[in-house]
Design an enzyme around this catalytic site. Structure first.
Site, PDB file in Angstrom:
ATOM      1  N   SER A   1       0.927  -1.171  -0.092  1.00 50.02           N
ATOM      2  CA  SER A   1      -0.040   0.087   0.012  1.00 50.02           C
ATOM      3  C   SER A   1       0.888   1.155  -0.093  1.00 50.02           C
ATOM      4  O   SER A   1       2.365   1.047   0.198  1.00 50.02           O
ATOM      5  CB  SER A   1      -0.799   0.073   1.195  1.00 50.02           C
ATOM      6  OG  SER A   1      -0.177   0.631   2.590  1.00 50.02           O
ATOM      7  N   ASP A   2       0.345   2.568  -0.260  1.00 49.93           N
ATOM      8  CA  ASP A   2       1.176   3.498  -0.176  1.00 49.93           C
ATOM      9  C   ASP A   2       0.959   3.843   1.342  1.00 49.93           C
ATOM     10  O   ASP A   2       0.189   3.379   2.228  1.00 49.93           O
ATOM     11  CB  ASP A   2       0.617   4.853  -0.966  1.00 49.93           C
ATOM     12  CG  ASP A   2       1.814   5.630  -1.140  1.00 49.93           C
ATOM     13  OD1 ASP A   2       2.764   5.754  -0.191  1.00 49.93           O
ATOM     14  OD2 ASP A   2       1.750   6.627  -1.899  1.00 49.93           O
ATOM     15  N   TRP A   3       1.898   4.907   1.977  1.00 50.65           N
ATOM     16  CA  TRP A   3       1.785   5.236   3.260  1.00 50.65           C
ATOM     17  C   TRP A   3       0.352   5.330   4.096  1.00 50.65           C
ATOM     18  O   TRP A   3      -0.135   6.525   3.684  1.00 50.65           O
ATOM     19  CB  TRP A   3       2.892   6.432   3.754  1.00 50.65           C
ATOM     20  CG  TRP A   3       3.104   6.794   4.928  1.00 50.65           C
ATOM     21  CD1 TRP A   3       2.062   7.298   5.834  1.00 50.65           C
ATOM     22  CD2 TRP A   3       4.309   6.557   5.584  1.00 50.65           C
ATOM     23  NE1 TRP A   3       2.542   7.362   6.983  1.00 50.65           N
ATOM     24  CE2 TRP A   3       3.916   6.900   7.049  1.00 50.65           C
ATOM     25  CE3 TRP A   3       5.597   6.157   5.324  1.00 50.65           C
ATOM     26  CZ2 TRP A   3       5.212   7.182   7.835  1.00 50.65           C
ATOM     27  CZ3 TRP A   3       6.479   6.276   6.369  1.00 50.65           C
ATOM     28  CH2 TRP A   3       6.181   6.734   7.515  1.00 50.65           C
ATOM     29  N   GLY A   4       0.052   4.507   4.961  1.00 55.89           N
ATOM     30  CA  GLY A   4      -1.377   4.590   5.291  1.00 55.89           C
ATOM     31  C   GLY A   4      -2.235   4.776   4.642  1.00 55.89           C
ATOM     32  O   GLY A   4      -3.530   4.818   5.007  1.00 55.89           O
TER      33      GLY A   4
END
Ligand code: BGC
Length: 739
Positions: free
Chosen positions: A281-284
């Site tokens: 995933s991307d950050w968060g």
């Protein structure tokens, strides 16, 4: 014949052994997974950040370390260097199953040796140089304990307000796909697991570059036609090149967050493209599906993300806190969890981490590789190739060797930090060659005087008088202006992309001296600078050129390097023209005469044409195009046609031209852009030398996605165009596809 047979036998044997190796890894993964609890499986999908952060985080560092020891973490980002990666890996080896961690980092344009920002490198159109840049970055990072880089960013970006245009290859799908391939090859080398390579990440899947209004993290709304035609091909190219991982993105796509998007991740990536790597995933971005309004809470976000094909959760804590319960409740089926874990473990085996978890963390190699002087030469080479000569009135450049006094002025002239650009990890700032230092060391007998005029950002004009006085005593002014390093990149969208602060006023004050002015522009995006474009004598666009920036700029200024870069993205005249791309569609009322645009698809306050078109870039020599010929004016079935022409260097110095092939499908079931790049070549010629250049056109060249999203070519007429830029077509011809 015999050698051919031997070669075929060898390649068959290699394929078999690769296959056998895959099967062996598969068996090892199966064995390991049999021993794993659900908690340990979930742990493999949990990625945490180390001490340096690139985004908001919510867990104390001590808790993270405890989780690593407990086998609840699969990967760490932002832990760098042999000492730190060893220390943290040792904790993972205290866990029950001793599964090693993956160390990942944003190695975007170099690790210690800083290369030009990716958009700058794209202006080189030089796949070998781009591949080498990624390879050097990988070599340095891999010597410092890193297994995995979050690069390349392969998002097509057509809106220069979006700060992240800096991290990609620009606006064009064809060029972007070639660069995606080169970068993946450069980072990964021939085979995963060599200690001079790292795993690549094709990001951000997908369409992140089309954020509405150029505002970072914003929603994306686009037709599937556009998605297939413009935004997906560079990702497909990266997957085909073997990119070990993909990263999804922050944006929604037509109402569904990319992170929870089964259409993107399951149907296209893992389905149609049969992708075998894993998706982080991307950050968060898993937890961000809650504020998006797509998931009710963090637990719902975890369920939606993994079911949609997001394998690893970066700093989202959705998987670590909720996945186990979701599996127990039957909201996530065991095979779904297992598939994600298998994908991650497979990469750990391929990297050889189960044989030696410390194989990337060797202090002696770190010291040797990070001190390798050849890396600076590679950085200089690509920095020179990235520079675009936008304007050269009266052939002011290259500066004459007889020039006696050069005034180097401007807020960025003596900056080291700005030359590096954003996303710098371990760059040695003190060794960055500034522009004025580069000029000093290349200027020979010329006397160099320097005045900063204003600090980067140019908020105050207090120093202008001193700068003007310095300029007045010179024969030529070199003015270094632009954005500061932190004005482009993530979360750096701008509504106004003119030169920040009072830099234009500074230019005007210097212009009033009557001295010739060369403007060196630094930026991570196309800027709007109409006064300078109109009035400067010469302009070179140097992007953020990296550690060797000052030397690269000086080589171009003095003609030791003849510039050949071409813009990989359109430069608008104003923000009001955005989005503006050369590959636009014709309207029913196209502008045919700029003087008469009433009831035409036009503006009443601006021409349609951009300031500088895609593909634009001048040289110190001139190139003549002539003698276009097609091997056949018609084409059918799988037939191929060769287009060829003569390219001559008609100037006085040797130089490189990037010849560009465009085409237009004149009538089709879905209207086609007025021009699409379909090929390019870099041709180096001595003065007076002529070379026949040829391109092969096949059915694929003429194909597009139809209304049913099927790839294919339709019979009819195609216009073929060859030129020096998208707005500088020199030769044309028609080709008929008969069936
Ligand atoms: C960026 C990614 C990056 C990640 C990790 C995110 O904010 O969008 O491109 O790889 O942070 O640093």
């Amino acid at each position: 014949m015999k050698t051919l047979k031997i070669a075929a036998a060898i390649s068959a044997a290699l394929a078999l052994s690769a296959h056998a190796q895959d099967a062996q890894i598969d068996r090892k993964v199966t064995e390991l997974m049999k021993q794993m609890t659900v908690t340990e499986k979930v742990g493999q999908l949990h990625q945490l950040s180390g001490r340096q952060f690139t985004g908001p985080t919510s867990s104390a560092y001590a808790d993270k370390l405890a989780d690593i020891r407990a086998g609840k973490v699969g990967s760490m980002l932002n832990v760098t260097g042999v000492a730190d990666t060893r220390e943290i890996q040792a904790l993972a080896l205290q866990s029950r199953l001793k599964i090693p961690l993956l160390f990942s980092l944003d190695v975007i344009h170099g690790y210690k040796t800083v290369f030009p920002v990716p958009l700058g490198e794209a202006a080189s159109w030089d796949m070998d140089a781009i591949e080498l840049s990624a390879h050097v970055a990988a070599k340095e990072a891999a010597a410092a304990g890193i297994h995995w880089t979050f690069a390349p960013m392969v998002d097509i970006a057509r809106d220069p307000r979006w700060g992240r245009v800096m991290e990609g290859a620009g606006e064009d799908t064809y060029l972007g796909s070639q660069i995606a391939t080169a970068r993946v090859h450069g980072f990964q080398g021939k085979k995963l697991g060599a200690t001079d390579s790292v795993m690549a990440t094709a990001k951000h899947f997908a369409a992140y570059g089309a954020a509405i209004a150029g505002r970072d993290y914003n929603a994306v709304d686009m037709s599937e036609q556009q998605l297939y035609e413009v935004y997906l091909p560079p990702f497909k190219a990266a997957a085909d090149a073997g990119a070990a991982t993909f990263m999804n993105s922050f944006n929604t796509l037509n109402g569904v967050p990319a992170t929870g998007n089964a259409f993107l991740q399951r149907d296209i990536l893992k389905g149609a493209w049969k992708y075998k790597g894993f998706v982080v995933s991307d950050w968060g971005s898993v937890r961000e599906m809650v504020p998006h309004g797509y998931a009710a809470d963090l637990s719902d976000a975890a369920v939606k993300a993994i079911n949609a094909g997001s394998d690893m959760d970066m700093e989202g804590y959705a998987y670590s806190q909720h996945l186990e319960a979701a599996v127990k409740a039957g909201k996530v089926k065991m095979p779904v969890l297992d598939e994600a874990v298998r994908r991650v473990l497979t990469k750990k085996f391929e990297l050889g981490l189960f044989d030696d978890p410390y194989r990337y963390s060797d202090a002696a190699r770190e010291k040797a590789v990070l001190g390798d002087a050849s890396h600076r030469a590679a950085a200089l080479d690509v920095a020179q190739k990235s520079i675009v000569l936008l304007k050269n009135e009266g052939k002011l450049l290259p500066l004459s060797r007889e020039t006696k006094r050069i005034a180097v002025i401007g807020p960025l002239a003596d900056s080291q930090r700005d030359l590096e650009g954003g996303w710098v990890v371990q760059g040695e700032r003190a060794k960055v060659v500034s522009i004025v230092d580069g000029i000093r060391s290349h200027a020979g007998k010329a006397e160099i005087s320097y005045a900063q005029a204003c600090a980067p950002g140019c908020a105050s004009s207090e120093g202008f008088a001193d700068a003007v006085a310095t300029a007045a005593r010179s024969d030529v002014i070199v003015l270094a202006v632009g954005e500061t390093w932190d004005m482009s990149g993530e979360a750096k969208s701008r509504t106004d992309i003119t030169l920040p602060g009072q830099q234009e006023a500074l230019f005007n004050a210097l212009k009033a001296t009557g001295k010739p002015i060369v403007v060196v522009m630094l930026a991570g995006r196309p800027l709007v600078f109409n006064t300078i474009a109109d009035k400067a004598d010469a302009i070179i666009y140097a992007w953020f050129p990296g550690s060797e920036g000052g030397n690269a700029v000086a080589n171009v200024l003095f003609g030791d390097y003849n510039p050949s870069g071409k813009l990989p993205i359109t430069f608008p005249r104003s923000v009001g023209q955005i989005p503006v791309s050369y590959a636009q569609y014709n309207t029913g009322r196209p502008v045919t005469d700029e003087k008469n645009v009433t009831y035409r698809s036009a503006y009443i306050d601006s021409v349609n044409t951009p300031r500088y078109a895609f593909g634009h870039g001048l040289s110190y020599t001139d190139f003549k195009y002539s003698g276009l010929a097609l091997s056949s004016a018609t084409m059918a079935g799988a037939q191929k046609v060769t287009l060829s022409f003569d390219l001559a260097n008609s100037g006085k110095v040797e130089g490189t031209e990037i010849v560009q092939l465009y085409l237009r499908d004149m009538v089709s079931s879905v209207v086609r852009p007025v021009k699409e790049l379909k090929g390019f070549q870099k041709v180096h010629l001595k003065p007076g030398q002529t070379q026949r250049v040829s391109f092969t056109i096949d059915r694929d060249t003429l194909s597009f996605f139809n209304r049913q999203l099927k790839w294919g070519a339709e019979a009819g007429e195609f216009k073929l165009m060859v030129g020096s830029a998208s707005d500088d077509i020199r030769l044309e011809s028609a080709l008929q596809l008969t069936q």
